[in-house]
Scaffold this motif. Structure first.
Motif, mmCIF file in Angstrom:
data_model
loop_
_atom_site.group_PDB
_atom_site.id
_atom_site.type_symbol
_atom_site.label_atom_id
_atom_site.label_comp_id
_atom_site.label_asym_id
_atom_site.label_seq_id
_atom_site.Cartn_x
_atom_site.Cartn_y
_atom_site.Cartn_z
ATOM 1 N N ALA A 147 -1.465 7.479 0.090
ATOM 2 C CA ALA A 147 -1.584 6.198 -0.280
ATOM 3 C C ALA A 147 -2.527 5.631 -1.158
ATOM 4 O O ALA A 147 -2.382 4.591 -1.967
ATOM 5 C CB ALA A 147 -1.477 5.196 0.910
ATOM 6 N N VAL A 148 -3.761 5.983 -0.880
ATOM 7 C CA VAL A 148 -4.851 5.728 -1.593
ATOM 8 C C VAL A 148 -4.684 6.343 -3.129
ATOM 9 O O VAL A 148 -5.018 5.543 -4.222
ATOM 10 C CB VAL A 148 -6.341 6.484 -1.086
ATOM 11 C CG1 VAL A 148 -7.435 6.404 -2.145
ATOM 12 C CG2 VAL A 148 -6.725 5.683 -0.074
ATOM 13 N N THR A 149 -4.084 7.488 -3.115
ATOM 14 C CA THR A 149 -3.712 7.988 -4.515
ATOM 15 C C THR A 149 -2.734 7.227 -5.376
ATOM 16 O O THR A 149 -2.673 6.805 -6.595
ATOM 17 C CB THR A 149 -3.326 9.320 -4.508
ATOM 18 O OG1 THR A 149 -4.087 10.433 -3.848
ATOM 19 C CG2 THR A 149 -2.866 10.005 -5.533
ATOM 20 N N ALA A 150 -1.671 6.857 -4.622
ATOM 21 C CA ALA A 150 -0.572 5.611 -5.150
ATOM 22 C C ALA A 150 -1.370 4.497 -5.556
ATOM 23 O O ALA A 150 -0.772 4.100 -6.481
ATOM 24 C CB ALA A 150 0.420 5.536 -4.155
ATOM 25 N N ARG A 151 -2.026 3.948 -4.715
ATOM 26 C CA ARG A 151 -2.788 2.655 -5.091
ATOM 27 C C ARG A 151 -3.567 2.885 -6.476
ATOM 28 O O ARG A 151 -3.637 1.887 -7.352
ATOM 29 C CB ARG A 151 -3.508 2.144 -3.976
ATOM 30 C CG ARG A 151 -4.335 0.732 -4.237
ATOM 31 C CD ARG A 151 -5.133 0.171 -2.990
ATOM 32 N NE ARG A 151 -6.200 1.339 -2.773
ATOM 33 C CZ ARG A 151 -7.193 1.066 -1.718
ATOM 34 N NH1 ARG A 151 -6.675 0.343 -0.646
ATOM 35 N NH2 ARG A 151 -8.165 1.902 -1.455
#
Length: 333
Positions: free
Chosen positions: A328-332
């Motif tokens: 999720a951090v990567t996607a954000r």
């Protein structure tokens, strides 16, 4: 109304995609992987100790069945209108529960997590504060807890008022910046606020049905979740809570074949009412992805999680719950 990092990445029961949920290892890994917050599910023991379990029924998340001394605790109960059979936290003292060990809740799907079975005890809520404080200090960034109060009406009915127990537990730790409180029952949120507990309030909404506290009070006339999302319902919520959190499927637009094609205007409508908007739960495995984003027939393998995560985040959400915080951090980013 806003939050510092948007969307907030919340480790769902810790980093539950990589470790058995609600364990110290899961919470610590969530912060190591970049989560801004973690989400504990909170239930009570017979002697009023708040512990972290997905449900008060613990046969699928602990080794309780391997303890012959607790065989006589096996029973059936009606929890929020559903008959459940197993072992329940409220039938144990904390001293008894502390002898159990945590297990992976989805062993058939997350086989690698099974290797961590029976290594860690059940956590008390008070132990989570210590984990958050430690990682906030070592990572030099503010970290938060999004605390879910589970089955409040049921626990109230057996003499375990979760609002009172929670208020006592967070006293001296909680601030307006490190705590968000959520529940599928608004009544417990209001009681917690009335007790002076700081932090934002999130009302959780299912795709169908009605809140258990309203059903208990009004029966068939209870206002259902869908009615809370009408313009009138959102306007009323704006005067009662700080935000809402919904099943991610409530944001999705799919074609007739089940392929994800976009998101709807729910987040925009929630924001227009002056509320924060969160969703649950972003998961990378094929089993949890829309049909067109699955990359094999193996449910446990990762699909095109990045496409789903980004599409969901692009709707303008203020926070997302995820089993894999690093993704999720990567996607954000």
């Amino acid at each position: 109304m806003s939050i510092t990092t948007s969307p907030l990445v919340i480790g769902h029961r810790g980093a539950s995609g990589y470790r058995p949920e609600h364990t110290r290892a899961a919470y610590e890994l969530a912060f190591t992987l970049g989560a801004d917050a973690v989400e504990p599910d909170i239930v009570a023991t017979r002697d009023g100790v708040l512990v972290l379990r997905h449900e008060n029924e613990i046969s699928g998340t602990t080794n309780v069945a391997d303890h012959p001394e607790f065989a006589d605790r096996h029973t059936s109960k009606i929890i929020d209108g559903t008959v459940l059979t197993g072992w329940f936290t409220e039938d144990f003292t904390w001293a008894e529960l502390s002898t159990l060990r945590a297990r992976e809740r989805l062993p058939g799907l997350r086989t690698s997590n099974v290797a961590f079975n029976d290594r860690e005890p059940i956590l008390r809520l008070s132990e989570l504060w210590e984990i958050v404080d430690q990682h906030s200090a070592t990572q030099r960034r503010p970290l938060q807890v999004v605390a879910e109060i589970k089955h409040a009406s049921y626990f109230e009915s057996i003499g375990l008022p979760l609002d009172e127990l929670f208020a006592r537990e967070v006293s001296g730790w909680a601030t307006a910046d490190n705590l968000i409180i959520e529940a599928f029952e608004q009544s417990v949120l209001h009681r917690i606020r009335d007790r002076g507990v700081p932090g934002k309030l999130l009302f959780l909404l299912e795709a169908s049905g009605a809140p258990a506290d309203l059903v208990a009070r009004f029966g068939a006339y209870a206002r259902n979740y869908a009615e809370h999302l009408t313009p009138e319902g959102l306007a009323q919520l704006a005067g009662e809570v700080d935000g809402i959190s919904v099943d991610k499927r409530m944001l999705m637009v799919k074609d007739l074949a089940g392929n994800l094609t976009g998101t709807n205007d729910l987040v925009a409508r929630v924001h227009a009412a002056g509320l924060l908007a969160f969703c649950w739960t972003l998961r990378a495995e094929n089993r949890f992805l829309p049909k067109n984003l699955r990359r094999s027939k193996q449910p446990e393998q990762f699909g095109d999680w990045l496409a789903e995560f980004r599409m969901i985040m692009d709707s303008g959400l203020d926070g997302v719950f995820t089993d894999q915080p690093d993704l999720a951090v990567t996607a954000r980013g």
